[in-house]
Design a protein around this motif. Structure first.
Motif: not given
Length: 423
Positions: A284-310
């Protein structure tokens, strides 16, 4: 005095004995004809009855004087039987000289319809001229009743099958509605962000245990989650529904990721701790849009890690170590994580149906390393492009994909290239 069958000298009289046997045989043959278990009659070539046995007379409820020389075979039949006799039976007999096992109805005693099976054969002279027609009539009442019972049984089976198919269609429709209630009908449009999703259920009843959602918290923040319930089918769907609605309600009360997952753990543990424990994994997480990016704050309960494609073409997992299964224990700890998404970056959430798919002749696990390599090989064209590529990958697994699979990709669109100025 000598006894019958002996000569005056006491020796057997062969001629007398033969005469006695002949008389007995003649009597037996006549009795067999008259009292046979089937009907016999002989008719002239025009159908006039010349001879008829007692059995058939009993069935008809007529006397011999009423029938012989006065009635034709067709007169013994019902209206429908006469029609069939004239159009099928008689022509067949004329062409082939015999007809076997023809189903007809005769007018039995008491004006009852009696089903019979008729076999006829034409007797011819030495010159091949037809002389008469010999006919055997078999009582088909038991057979007709048996066939009617078979027909009723077949009709009942067909009706039961139609009812079962109708029930199955209604069930599938109900399950489809239920499944639609477990997933968002469409992902919302978020200014400055792009989202893509995919869902595959491995359950034959089309009910899966994976779930995801994306929804607004307020004017500036958006919440998202993706999870995987233990099991498949209706039981998993019940937990999916509870988990999804709990996450949404908890997020609106206090959107902090750790707090939201803690609330879900409390609800699941209290509901399923006695007798039939149930659990799930979730991010579960929160998206907070900024001026030039989007902040991501999340937590995991036993779930596979999220994958970032840059945007630079690299791919890396966002570590969330130590996250515990949700619903197993009354008190748990969840691991929070933070990152930022810049233009061209995509955050991929997935369930383990993807990484635990079986591949190749040896049916090895696909695995997280293969997923990272595949993602890094894709051009950083945004969430929907990545989901489309992964959908093709999943389709290629065939029967190696034996678990529910869900994907949720979130990202910031890359800026469009500035056209070169004309010189």
């Amino acid at each position: 005095m000598c006894r019958t069958g002996q000569d005056p000298d006491g020796e057997p009289d062969v001629d007398a004995t033969d005469a006695v046997f002949t008389s007995l045989l003649e009597d037996s043959a006549e009795e067999l004809y008259e009292q046979a278990p089937c009907g016999y009659l002989s008719t002239l070539m025009d159908g006039t009855i010349a001879k008829i046995n007692a059995t058939l007379l009993d069935w008809l409820g007529l006397s011999r004087a009423q029938v012989v020389g006065r009635m034709r075979f067709a007169d013994l039949l019902t209206v429908g039987g006469k029609l069939y006799h004239e159009t099928h039976f008689a022509p067949l007999l004329q062409m082939k000289g015999e007809a076997s096992g023809i189903a007809l109805d005769i007018k039995a005693a008491g004006k009852q319809r009696m089903p019979v099976l008729v076999t006829s054969k034409v007797k011819v002279s030495e010159d091949g001229e037809p002389l008469l027609i010999r006919t055997t009539v078999f009582d088909a009442r038991d057979r007709r009743a048996y066939e009617a019972e078979l027909l009723r049984g077949r009709q009942a089976a067909e009706e039961a099958q139609r009812q079962a198919e109708a029930d199955r269609e209604r069930l599938q429709a109900a399950l489809a509605v239920l499944q639609q209630s477990l997933l968002p009908a469409a992902l919302p449009t978020i200014p400055g962000l792009e989202a893509g999703s995919y869902y595959h259920t491995a359950s034959p009843d089309l009910l899966g245990g994976d779930f995801y959602d994306l929804f607004p918290l307020d004017a500036d923040r958006w919440a998202f989650f993706l999870g995987d319930v233990c099991g498949k089918g209706p039981q998993a769907a019940a937990i999916t529904s509870l988990a999804r609605h709990t996450l949404r309600a908890a997020a609106l009360h206090d959107p902090d990721p750790v707090t939201v997952l803690t609330t879900l753990n409390t609800v699941l543990h209290e509901r399923y701790s006695s007798g039939d424990p149930r659990y799930c994994t979730a991010i579960y997480g929160i998206l907070t849009p900024g001026s030039d990016h989007v902040g991501v704050h999340l937590a995991s309960g036993g779930h596979p890690s999220a994958l970032l494609q840059r945007a630079d073409g690299s791919a890396e997992y966002l570590p969330t170590p130590g996250g515990m299964l949700i619903g197993v224990l009354p008190h748990v700890q969840f691991t929070p994580a933070h990152t930022q998404l810049f233009p061209g970056d995509t955050l991929l959430l997935y369930t383990d149906g993807l990484t635990e798919a079986r591949t190749g002749p040896t049916r090895d696990l696909y695995g997280e390393d293969a997923l990272r390599t595949f993602t890094a090989a894709q051009p950083p064209a945004g969430p929907q492009a990545l989901v489309t590529a992964l959908t093709g990958l999943i389709a290629g697994f065939g029967d190696g994909l034996d678990d529910d699979t869900a994907l949720l990709a979130l990202g910031v669109p890359a800026p469009l290239p500035t056209p070169a100025s004309e010189t």
